[in-house]
Design a protein around this motif. Structure first.
Motif, short mmCIF file in Angstrom:
data_model
loop_
_atom_site.label_atom_id
_atom_site.label_comp_id
_atom_site.label_asym_id
_atom_site.label_seq_id
_atom_site.Cartn_x
_atom_site.Cartn_y
_atom_site.Cartn_z
N UNK A 195 0.83 -1.20 0.00
CA UNK A 195 0.00 0.00 0.00
C UNK A 195 0.87 1.26 0.00
N UNK A 196 2.01 1.18 0.67
CA UNK A 196 2.89 2.35 0.74
C UNK A 196 3.33 2.79 -0.65
N UNK A 197 3.64 1.84 -1.52
CA UNK A 197 4.09 2.21 -2.87
C UNK A 197 3.00 2.97 -3.61
N UNK A 198 1.75 2.54 -3.44
CA UNK A 198 0.66 3.23 -4.12
C UNK A 198 0.51 4.66 -3.66
N UNK A 206 8.77 11.09 -5.51
CA UNK A 206 8.81 9.83 -6.25
C UNK A 206 8.16 9.94 -7.62
N UNK A 207 7.20 10.80 -7.74
CA UNK A 207 6.49 10.92 -9.02
C UNK A 207 7.39 11.47 -10.12
N UNK A 208 8.42 12.22 -9.74
CA UNK A 208 9.29 12.85 -10.74
C UNK A 208 10.59 12.09 -10.98
N UNK A 209 10.67 10.86 -10.47
CA UNK A 209 11.88 10.07 -10.70
C UNK A 209 12.00 9.66 -12.16
N UNK A 216 16.14 1.84 -9.48
CA UNK A 216 17.08 1.74 -8.36
C UNK A 216 16.34 1.78 -7.02
N UNK A 217 15.33 2.64 -6.93
CA UNK A 217 14.55 2.73 -5.70
C UNK A 217 13.80 1.42 -5.44
#
Length: 290
Positions: A195-198, A206-209, A216-217
């Motif tokens: 759930x954390x990833x969502x 994280x959205x701009x990686x 890598x993450x």
């Protein structure tokens, strides 16, 4: 190993060998003629047929110090881990396939009904799911002890010793329920991790990686959780081995399980620990329906 089937089987096989050592250690703690100050390693070292259990199982090298063939010595434990892991996985799948499939088709039926508006069949998914969950509850009360018996005997037929395993569960029913609860609790952090990833991907950091940064993450993220999965698996497997060992000993010494029902390794290990494999008292009826 959590993302590679071959390494997962090797890791699982290692866990089953560790469970066998845990069962032996549980019997060792029950020995009546314990020597003061004697450790389990000293006990195992003093008996030639138990010297392989002096330390935790090896991943690659042979556990038997008498093996002199270099090729065999290098890959002996690796082959055993893989073979044990494969057999345990396949036999566990036999028990888990039906309830897991029912729950999977329940999910599928629910979505299919939602998209195609088949309201007359709305109860199909729910009924499949409830039946699958109910069957899984029964399987999960039995399967951990069946896996523990396989770990100790290392014989596939041990999965299907229904009468013997049922007796062990009856003598250790509270411990078995705690073990099943342990499986459930160990799974909760994984649900939170998914759930954390969502949620995290909605944040700006994280959205701009870039794709390379995201990969890598995720590699680091799943590696850390893979360590947790393996640690939880090993602890639960060793715990099940100890529960099985205590339950089997109680059943043997109260006459609920006859000496002839034991496998040769179980009988020899108990006798080496100085434990009697004959009934010490007549079995007493107890109210176990509750």
């Amino acid at each position: 190993s959590c993302q590679n089937p071959l390494l997962a089987l090797i890791g699982a096989g290692w866990g089953y060998r560790l469970a066998r050592r845990s069962a032996l250690k549980a019997w060792w703690k029950k020995r009546p003629n314990a020597m003061e100050g004697e450790t389990f390693r000293q006990f195992a070292r003093s008996h030639e047929h138990l010297q392989a259990f002096e330390r935790t199982p090896n991943w690659f090298l042979a556990q038997d110090k008498q093996e002199h063939n270099r090729l065999v010595t290098t890959f002996h434990s690796l082959a055993i881990n893989l073979w044990l892991g494969f057999r345990a996985w396949f036999q566990s799948l036999v028990f888990l396939a039906i309830p897991s499939s029912l729950m999977m088709f329940s999910w599928y039926s629910g979505w299919d009904n939602s998209f195609h508006k088949g309201y007359e069949q709305f109860d199909v998914g729910a009924m499949l799911g409830l039946f699958g969950v109910g069957l899984l509850i029964v399987v999960m009360l039995y399967l951990p002890m069946a896996q523990a018996r396989f770990a100790v005997t290392q014989r596939v037929r041990s999965f299907y010793d229904f009468r013997l395993i049922r007796k062990v569960i009856r003598r250790q029913w509270s411990s078995c329920l705690w073990l099943v609860a342990g499986y459930a609790l160990a799974g909760l952090p994984l649900i939170l991790a998914g759930s954390f990833l969502g949620v995290a991907t909605a944040t700006e950091s994280l959205a701009n990686l870039t794709p390379q940064e995201a990969l890598a993450f995720l590699n680091k993220y799943y590696f850390v959780w893979g360590l947790y999965v393996f640690a939880a698996f090993v602890l639960l497997r060793a715990w099940a081995g100890r529960i099985y060992a205590r339950g089997l000993l109680t059943c043997v010494q109260t006459g609920r399980i006859q000496d002839a029902s034991l496998k040769a390794w179980e009988r020899e290990a108990m006798q080496t620990c100085g434990l009697k494999t004959e009934a010490e008292s007549a079995p007493k009826r107890s109210l176990l329906w509750t």
